[in-house]
Design a protein around this motif. Structure first.
Motif, PDB file in Angstrom:
ATOM      1  N   ILE A 173      40.620  39.130  40.016  1.00 45.21           N
ATOM      2  CA  ILE A 173      42.063  39.621  40.233  1.00 45.21           C
ATOM      3  C   ILE A 173      43.072  39.049  39.296  1.00 45.21           C
ATOM      4  O   ILE A 173      43.682  39.387  38.421  1.00 45.21           O
ATOM      5  N   PRO A 174      42.834  37.414  39.217  1.00 43.76           N
ATOM      6  CA  PRO A 174      43.888  36.931  38.367  1.00 43.76           C
ATOM      7  C   PRO A 174      43.522  37.195  36.847  1.00 43.76           C
ATOM      8  O   PRO A 174      44.282  37.059  35.749  1.00 43.76           O
ATOM      9  N   ALA A 175      42.205  37.380  36.464  1.00 42.67           N
ATOM     10  CA  ALA A 175      41.449  37.478  35.278  1.00 42.67           C
ATOM     11  C   ALA A 175      41.936  38.601  34.603  1.00 42.67           C
ATOM     12  O   ALA A 175      42.501  38.999  33.383  1.00 42.67           O
ATOM     13  N   VAL A 176      41.894  39.752  35.606  1.00 42.73           N
ATOM     14  CA  VAL A 176      42.641  41.151  34.933  1.00 42.73           C
ATOM     15  C   VAL A 176      44.044  41.169  34.484  1.00 42.73           C
ATOM     16  O   VAL A 176      44.524  41.733  33.755  1.00 42.73           O
ATOM     17  N   THR A 177      44.604  40.379  35.688  1.00 39.92           N
ATOM     18  CA  THR A 177      46.277  40.163  35.190  1.00 39.92           C
ATOM     19  C   THR A 177      46.477  39.259  33.819  1.00 39.92           C
ATOM     20  O   THR A 177      47.390  39.679  33.173  1.00 39.92           O
ATOM     21  N   ALA A 178      45.781  38.419  33.585  1.00 35.30           N
ATOM     22  CA  ALA A 178      46.067  37.512  32.369  1.00 35.30           C
ATOM     23  C   ALA A 178      45.593  37.855  31.026  1.00 35.30           C
ATOM     24  O   ALA A 178      46.094  37.897  30.007  1.00 35.30           O
ATOM     25  N   ALA A 184      38.429  40.827  30.342  1.00 41.51           N
ATOM     26  CA  ALA A 184      37.764  40.531  31.537  1.00 41.51           C
ATOM     27  C   ALA A 184      36.348  40.936  31.698  1.00 41.51           C
ATOM     28  O   ALA A 184      35.539  40.173  31.901  1.00 41.51           O
ATOM     29  N   ALA A 185      36.036  42.016  31.321  1.00 46.42           N
ATOM     30  CA  ALA A 185      34.718  42.690  31.452  1.00 46.42           C
ATOM     31  C   ALA A 185      33.671  42.018  30.114  1.00 46.42           C
ATOM     32  O   ALA A 185      32.749  41.552  30.776  1.00 46.42           O
ATOM     33  N   VAL A 186      34.419  41.754  29.031  1.00 54.12           N
ATOM     34  CA  VAL A 186      33.645  40.741  27.925  1.00 54.12           C
ATOM     35  C   VAL A 186      33.477  39.237  28.505  1.00 54.12           C
ATOM     36  O   VAL A 186      32.216  38.841  28.218  1.00 54.12           O
TER      37      VAL A 186
END
Length: 208
Positions: A173-178, A184-186
């Protein structure tokens, strides 16, 4: 992570501890990537198609299990090259599937607002979903080789699998936002690949 939990030196981790850490990382990366892929497909296509593509990714898990059952000699050593190969298929598969998805026409370009257009768009999404299924076959290969091994503590591995899945679902969740869904998939693929390289270093030419 398991080395920190149990107070172990990562350079002297036991075989069971390395397997547990790999099970945790594979489950973490899988759930992390599934949420990121859902965001990617939702942006490119529609939310309904995103859930369809996620359902197809489960075919990857089924395919990896079928392969393991038909070729038991390939994973006799659960910490052998099969771990690195599975991690590489997962990471590279995510990048390749997303690279193919983005140039593809959007649902509106297929006339998705009409019934015929929806059917055409739906059928056109199937190959794209199967590309992601190939990627998730890689992480399924890692988890399948570990969980099906009679020489490893299955209950412990399964527990770490569940913990990794839960933490991966929260961390994305925070990874997709940042970072955005693509990066994020990588990250998910890179984490599993790095973990496989450290915890189960490749031995043969194919693994390297």
């Amino acid at each position: 992570l398991e080395a920190l939990i149990f107070g172990l030196d990562s350079r002297a981790m036991s075989r069971e501890s390395r397997a547990g850490a790999l099970a945790f990382l594979a489950a973490w990366a899988t759930l992390f990537a599934q949420v990121a892929v859902h965001r990617i497909v939702s942006a490119k296509l529609l939310n309904n198609f995103a859930f369809f593509v996620l359902s197809l990714t489960m075919l990857g898990f089924a395919a990896s299990g079928a392969w393991l059952s038909r070729h038991p000699e390939r994973w006799r050593d659960p910490l052998g090259d099969v771990i690195g190969v599975g991690a590489a298929v997962f990471g590279l598969g995510l990048v390749a599937a997303t690279a193919v998805l983005y140039p593809a026409p959007a649902v509106e370009d297929w006339g998705g607002s009409t019934r015929i257009g929806f059917i055409v768009a739906f059928l056109s999404c199937v190959p794209l979903g199967l590309l992601y299924a190939l990627a998730f076959a890689g992480s399924g290969l890692v988890l399948g080789a570990l969980l099906s091994s009679p020489t490893l503590p299955t209950r412990r591995l399964y527990g770490l699998d569940l913990v990794g899945s839960a933490l991966g679902a929260f961390a994305v969740i925070p990874a997709v936002t940042a970072l955005g869904a693509e990066r994020a998939a990588v990250v998910a693929g890179g984490v599993l690949l790095a973990g496989a390289f450290v915890l189960a270093p490749p031995r043969g030419r194919r693994g390297r």
